[in-house]
Design a protein around this motif. Structure first.
Motif, PDB file in Angstrom:
ATOM      1  N   PHE A 151       0.818  -1.207   0.000  1.00  0.00           N
ATOM      2  CA  PHE A 151       0.000   0.000   0.000  1.00  0.00           C
ATOM      3  C   PHE A 151       0.854   1.260   0.000  1.00  0.00           C
ATOM      4  O   PHE A 151       0.325   2.353  -0.104  1.00  0.00           O
ATOM      5  CB  PHE A 151      -0.956   0.010   1.192  1.00  0.00           C
ATOM      6  N   PHE A 155       1.883   5.980   5.522  1.00  0.00           N
ATOM      7  CA  PHE A 155       1.574   7.109   6.406  1.00  0.00           C
ATOM      8  C   PHE A 155       2.860   7.845   6.766  1.00  0.00           C
ATOM      9  O   PHE A 155       2.955   9.067   6.659  1.00  0.00           O
ATOM     10  CB  PHE A 155       0.985   6.573   7.717  1.00  0.00           C
ATOM     11  N   ARG A 172       4.612   9.607   3.853  1.00  0.00           N
ATOM     12  CA  ARG A 172       3.871  10.776   3.392  1.00  0.00           C
ATOM     13  C   ARG A 172       4.129  11.961   4.318  1.00  0.00           C
ATOM     14  O   ARG A 172       4.431  13.066   3.878  1.00  0.00           O
ATOM     15  CB  ARG A 172       2.385  10.428   3.369  1.00  0.00           C
ATOM     16  N   LEU A 199      -0.943   8.862  -2.694  1.00  0.00           N
ATOM     17  CA  LEU A 199      -2.180   8.257  -2.199  1.00  0.00           C
ATOM     18  C   LEU A 199      -3.266   8.320  -3.263  1.00  0.00           C
ATOM     19  O   LEU A 199      -3.943   7.345  -3.558  1.00  0.00           O
ATOM     20  CB  LEU A 199      -2.626   8.990  -0.939  1.00  0.00           C
ATOM     21  N   LEU A 229      -4.733   4.863  -5.200  1.00  0.00           N
ATOM     22  CA  LEU A 229      -6.123   4.426  -5.080  1.00  0.00           C
ATOM     23  C   LEU A 229      -6.715   4.126  -6.447  1.00  0.00           C
ATOM     24  O   LEU A 229      -7.649   3.343  -6.560  1.00  0.00           O
ATOM     25  CB  LEU A 229      -6.959   5.494  -4.376  1.00  0.00           C
TER      26      LEU A 229
END
Lengths: 291, 383
Positions: A37, A104, A107, A219, A223
């Motif tokens: 991810f 996370f 970023r 992100l 997606l």
């Protein structure tokens, strides 16, 4: 008609970016069955590295590009070594969450280092256009398409013709059997992460003139890259790119011809329909296990 | 160490394993009942968020922890519950009607999501639920006649049997506490029933469950439905607590936050949801105080270790600039997730069990009791 072709080409260009991210997903998924991810964040970091080398340090575009790719490859291998390898073998969901956590972290740290403004890199493709009759194609979009094609061919040759590529394919087929055959599985997995981070970095640098680089770009794109990867069948390299192109074109067409709001939803609707009708995707196949 | 003398088979499925639990939980309940009268407004409000997060955490535990179906779309369920309440309240429906309605409606949506999810496993399910969440978010932003789009919706003060229950009042606190306790008891009851055992069987091995005659499809859909219902109820309370809702509150990040709740708390027990909720909600005020106090403390520490005053103040300024950098919270979140998965995969509740066992078996504690078993990657491609 002209509008249509124009939209088609920019859709394909956008789709190639999705395809490159999806390619990163697929490479990692094939060898370790981990869905990364943080792939979008790797792309973002690649862009930021390139920005540092080219805009801040003033290096030549190509040298900066190459340096960014090399740095990201090292970064990918390191994140595999320190984050993913210790959890290998635990339930898949916790591994996925580990990559979410990594994303996370990257970023926020990128936002802290490079700020939250949109950054721009001057590239040789930033301004030029190619005219074919009435058709006007921007160089930045063409460069994405060409680079994706080159990358795909290079990866294809790597996986089929080289010894290392064969070892990687063997690892993805059956990790335990690969161990028995003397393949250094841990190194191979690290290398897979390196390659996938390098691909993400390429996508990040190519993307820089089209959408600017900011800390959330990863992100947003990742997606959209999930539908691409699923559409192509998670685990199929040509499928990832084809899926990416399909998603990119659909998104662009929906944005152009349909009401506002469809643009962002269309890829997800395509994804859900695909999962309902043919969960294994266009190119994938799901084996059956005998119990 | 307490050895339980078993005289009855029913003892195995009792909610309270022995009388000690009655005492400890009564004390906990007493403390919670006194809390709103002792604590300040801010802490009371944080506790309400703990209750709401814990409720969502329990719904996720039913789905993720006990049925083994991943979901990154629970923010969407929460949103459906919240918007149902807001819409009904605007049309004059009383709370006693729209509170259950929010649950039922969300549960129905959950069942609808559960049907396509039947064919999906593992990572495909995660991605499908992400897509579901994205679609719901977009619908909320575009269906302006009902949801007022990006302007969001305001909720009036909750009215229960003609009595106003403001969102900061002890009444609202007790309402959320009651909902949480009822949900916990219902879930405990569910998990010891045949349905709950079927859920666990499906988590452990779908093939084995199928061969024992469990209707896997029906139970998976049921699990989705129950989980969504509880989330919908929590959504109603969440909307009232915030008193204003808009689509950008219910993004993927909120879903991830809920997952963090159960990962931090421990994914194998209901205690995990509560502990994780406490952790996630309380980390915010904790970080804020840390941000204010830590730079000064670092400066003092440097001074104690022999640095002169200008250097110390420079270090303090540096620390302050790092502490006030935007996005620090995200980085800390990321570190917490990765740290828990790497070093404490059983979560806070697992750590609590370890500490408890350490004292119970005091000189004889073996660290290897909880040693993690490593297995080779089990392929999901061949099933």
């Amino acid at each position: 008609m002209l509008d249509f072709i124009q939209q088609l080409v920019s859709g394909v260009a956008l789709g190639c970016i999705y395809g490159l991210i999806a390619l990163g997903f697929v490479l990692i998924y094939k060898t370790t069955e981990v869905v990364n991810f943080a792939q979008g964040e790797l792309l973002m970091l690649g862009g930021f590295f390139a920005f540092t080398f080219i805009a801040l340090l003033g290096l030549n575009y190509w040298i900066g590009f190459a340096l960014a790719v090399v740095c990201m490859a090292a970064f990918g291998a390191a994140s595999e070594r320190f984050v993913l390898r210790p959890v290998l073998g635990s339930p898949q969901f916790s591994i996925v969450m580990a990559t979410v956590g990594l994303g996370f972290f990257l970023r926020s740290v990128a936002g802290m280092i490079w700020g939250t403004d949109d950054l721009k890199i001057d590239t040789p493709f930033s301004t030029g256009v190619l005219r074919i009759g009435d058709l006007v194609l921007a160089h930045d979009k063409l460069s994405v398409i060409v680079a994706t094609a080159i990358l795909c061919i290079a990866l294809y040759l790597f996986f089929t013709k080289t010894q290392l590529g064969t070892a990687m394919r063997a690892t993805s087929e059956n990790m335990l059997a690969a161990y028995y055959m003397g393949i250094p599985v841990k190194t191979v997995v690290s290398l897979t992460w390196a390659i996938s981070a390098a691909v993400a970095a390429c996508a990040g640098v190519l993307l820089a003139p089209i959408t600017f680089i900011h800390s959330n770009v990863g992100l947003v794109l990742a997606l959209k890259a999930f539908p691409a990867a699923v559409l192509g069948g998670f685990g199929s390299i040509p499928g990832a790119v084809v899926g990416g192109i399909i998603i990119g074109v659909i998104e662009n067409m929906a944005g152009f011809y349909l009401a506002q709001g469809w643009k962002d939803v269309a890829p997800h609707i395509v994804l859900l329909t695909m999962l309902l009708l043919k969960p294994e995707g266009l190119f994938g196949h799901i084996g059956r296990k005998k119990v | 160490m307490r050895f339980i003398f078993k005289t009855d088979y029913d003892q195995d499925i009792r909610i309270f394993k022995h009388s000690g639990y009655w005492y400890s939980y009564s004390i906990l309940l007493l403390v919670l009942a006194m809390a709103p009268f002792v604590l300040g407004n801010y802490l009371q409000s944080q506790l309400v968020f703990v209750f709401i997060y814990a409720t969502v955490g329990i719904s996720l535990l039913i789905l993720v922890g006990f049925t083994g179906q991943a979901s990154l779309g629970h923010a969407a369920f929460l949103a459906i519950g919240a918007y149902t309440s807001a819409y009904c309240q605007q049309h004059g429906v009383p709370f006693v009607v729209y509170f259950p309605l929010a649950g039922i409606l969300t549960g129905m949506v959950g069942v609808l999501v559960g049907f396509p999810a039947l064919r999906l496993q593992g990572i495909y399910l995660v991605i499908a639920t992400i897509s579901f969440g994205a679609i719901v978010e977009e619908i909320l932003a575009r269906w302006e006649s009902v949801t007022h789009g990006n302007e969001g919706m305001k909720l009036r003060t909750l009215e229960l049997f003609g009595q106003a229950v403001p969102r900061d009042s002890p009444g609202f606190y007790f309402l959320c506490l009651a909902v949480l306790i009822l949900v916990i008891l219902a879930t405990l009851n569910l998990l010891r029933s045949p349905t709950g055992r079927a859920f666990v069987a499906i988590r452990d091995s779908e093939t084995a469950a199928k061969s024992m005659g469990i209707d896997v499809a029906a139970y998976k859909v049921r699990s989705f439905g129950i989980s969504a219902t509880i989330t919908g109820l929590a959504g109603c309370l969440y909307a009232h607590k915030l008193s204003f809702i808009s689509p950008e509150m219910f993004t993927l990040l909120l879903s991830i936050e809920f997952i963090i709740v159960i990962i931090i708390g421990g994914i194998f027990s209901l205690h995990g949801a509560v502990l994780g909720a406490i952790f996630i909600v309380m980390i915010d005020p904790f970080l804020t105080t840390l941000k204010d106090d830590l730079p000064g403390m670092i400066g003092n520490l440097v001074h104690v270790f022999g640095a002169d005053v200008p250097t110390a103040s420079k270090v303090q300024d540096q620390a302050a600039s790092i502490a006030s950098a935007p996005g620090l919270k995200g980085a800390i979140y990321g570190l917490i997730i990765v740290g828990f998965i790497l070093f404490e995969p059983t979560g806070l509740y697992g750590r609590w069990l370890k500490i408890k066992l350490y004292f119970q078996t005091f000189p004889m504690y073996k660290a290897a009791t909880f040693k993690r078993q490593k297995t080779y990657v089990k392929s999901e491609r061949n099933r």
